[in-house]
Design a protein around this motif. Structure first.
Motif, short mmCIF file in Angstrom:
data_model
loop_
_atom_site.label_atom_id
_atom_site.label_comp_id
_atom_site.label_asym_id
_atom_site.label_seq_id
_atom_site.Cartn_x
_atom_site.Cartn_y
_atom_site.Cartn_z
N TYR A 9 -53.61 -39.73 37.37
CA TYR A 9 -52.91 -38.97 36.28
C TYR A 9 -52.58 -39.90 35.34
O TYR A 9 -52.36 -41.21 35.44
CB TYR A 9 -51.75 -38.14 37.01
CG TYR A 9 -50.56 -38.71 37.51
CD1 TYR A 9 -49.44 -39.24 36.71
CD2 TYR A 9 -50.56 -39.40 38.61
CE1 TYR A 9 -48.21 -39.60 37.14
CE2 TYR A 9 -49.49 -39.98 39.15
CZ TYR A 9 -48.28 -40.16 38.53
OH TYR A 9 -47.18 -40.90 39.04
N VAL A 22 -52.56 -30.11 31.95
CA VAL A 22 -51.50 -30.82 31.55
C VAL A 22 -50.27 -30.05 32.07
O VAL A 22 -50.37 -28.59 32.25
CB VAL A 22 -50.95 -30.69 29.94
CG1 VAL A 22 -52.28 -31.61 29.41
CG2 VAL A 22 -51.30 -29.12 29.48
N GLU A 35 -47.26 -25.24 31.69
CA GLU A 35 -48.48 -25.83 32.49
C GLU A 35 -49.65 -25.01 32.09
O GLU A 35 -49.91 -23.95 32.03
CB GLU A 35 -48.25 -25.96 33.86
CG GLU A 35 -49.29 -26.54 34.64
CD GLU A 35 -49.03 -26.72 36.23
OE1 GLU A 35 -48.10 -27.21 36.42
OE2 GLU A 35 -49.94 -26.28 37.08
N THR A 57 -47.06 -34.86 32.09
CA THR A 57 -48.09 -35.34 32.65
C THR A 57 -49.63 -34.92 32.31
O THR A 57 -49.71 -33.57 32.06
CB THR A 57 -47.91 -35.46 34.34
OG1 THR A 57 -47.71 -33.79 34.76
CG2 THR A 57 -46.98 -36.01 34.73
N ILE A 58 -50.65 -35.59 32.31
CA ILE A 58 -51.93 -35.03 32.24
C ILE A 58 -52.80 -35.18 33.59
O ILE A 58 -52.79 -36.22 34.34
CB ILE A 58 -52.59 -35.70 31.09
CG1 ILE A 58 -51.76 -35.61 29.75
CG2 ILE A 58 -54.07 -35.37 30.92
CD1 ILE A 58 -52.58 -36.56 28.71
#
Length: 244
Positions: free
Chosen positions: A123, A156, A163, A230-231
Motif C-alpha cells: 500500500y 483509496v 473510502e 492510504t492507496i
C-alpha cells in the motif's frame, strides 16, 4: 466595483439579448471613449451560457488537492521516505509500504507507469493533511486494472471518513457515513483498464465507470479524522491489481 489594482482578476458576463450582436472591442468602449488601463489575458467567448460550476472551474482550472501519477522510476519501500510524489502542488507525497516488502518498481500503466498492489500487504500511505479532510464535497478518480474482483478491493481510503473501492461483483462502492453502498453495475472487469469516479456532496454519491454514470446512492461523508490517507489499503483490506 470590487476589483483590486495590481492583481489578476477574472471577470465573466453573459447576454441573453436577441437581435444583431454589437461590435466586440477589447480595451475600448464604442459608446463612450473609455479605455482600459492594465493587462488583459485569455479573452474567451462561448456560444452558450456557462454554469456557475463551469465558471469556477475556469477560474481555478479544476486543480486537484492530490494527484499521484505513479510515474516515478522507482520507490523506496521503507514506509517513511516520500518517493510517491503528488503532482498537484499540495505536497501530499506518499511512502511505499510496508517496510522492505512494499512496491519498488513500477509496471506499465494506463498512462506511463502504474503501481501494482499484491492483495497481501502492499500500500501507499500519505500523512493526514487538512487538504484531504473533505467533508462537504469531493471527487475521487483513478484508473484501475484488477487482477481479481473481491470484497473490499480498496482503491483509496481516509479511514472512517471516506473510502472508494470495488467489490466482488465488479461494482464500485462508497464507504462513508453508515453502511457501504455500491452502484450495482458489475462493469469493472478483471484484466482491463477502467476509469473509476465517485463524486459526493455529503448527501449523494454518484458513480461513473469509463465516463458513464452508473448509479446514485444516498450516502454522505463522515467527519474529519486524523487518519492517514492510504492507496490500496484501508487498515484491513488490500487492492489486487494496478492503479494509475
Amino acid at each position: 466595483n470590487g476589483s483590486t489594482a495590481n492583481e489578476w482578476q477574472q471577470f465573466y458576463a453573459e447576454n441573453h439579448a436577441s437581435g444583431a450582436p454589437p461590435k466586440i472591442t477589447i480595451n475600448y468602449s464604442t459608446s463612450t471613449p473609455y479605455y482600459y488601463n492594465g493587462s488583459i489575458d485569455n479573452v474567451e467567448i462561448f456560444n452558450s451560457v456557462r454554469t456557475p460550476a463551469q465558471i469556477s472551474w475556469d477560474y481555478n482550472r479544476g486543480g486537484p488537492v492530490a494527484f499521484w501519477k505513479f510515474d516515478e522510476s522507482s520507490w523506496t519501500n521503507n514506509c517513511s521516505t516520500d518517493t510517491v510524489f503528488d503532482s498537484s502542488g499540495q505536497d501530499n507525497h506518499g511512502d511505499s509500504c510496508p517496510n522492505t516488502t512494499g512496491q519498488t518498481t513500477p509496471e506499465t500503466g494506463k498512462y506511463n507507469n502504474a503501481i501494482h498492489f499484491d492483495d497481501s500487504d502492499d500500500y501507499v500511505t500519505i500523512p493526514d493533511d487538512s487538504s484531504l479532510d473533505l467533508t462537504s464535497g469531493l471527487t475521487i478518480s483513478a484508473w484501475v486494472n484488477t487482477d481479481a474482483n473481491e470484497a473490499d478491493n480498496v482503491i483509496v481510503s481516509k479511514g472512517t471518513s471516506y473510502e472508494m473501492g470495488i467489490n466482488a461483483d465488479g461494482d464500485i462502492y462508497w464507504d462513508g457515513v453508515g453502511a457501504q453502498v455500491d452502484d450495482g453495475s458489475a462493469r469493472v472487469l478483471t484484466g482491463t483498464w477502467h476509469h473509476i469516479v465517485i463524486t459526493n456532496d455529503d448527501t449523494t454519491a454518484t458513480y461513473y465507470v469509463d465516463g458513464i454514470k452508473t448509479a446514485v446512492s444516498s450516502a454522505g461523508i463522515d467527519a474529519d479524522n486524523a487518519t492517514a490517507f492510504t492507496i490500496g489499503y484501508d487498515g484491513t483490506n488490500y487492492f489486487d491489481g494496478l492503479i494509475d
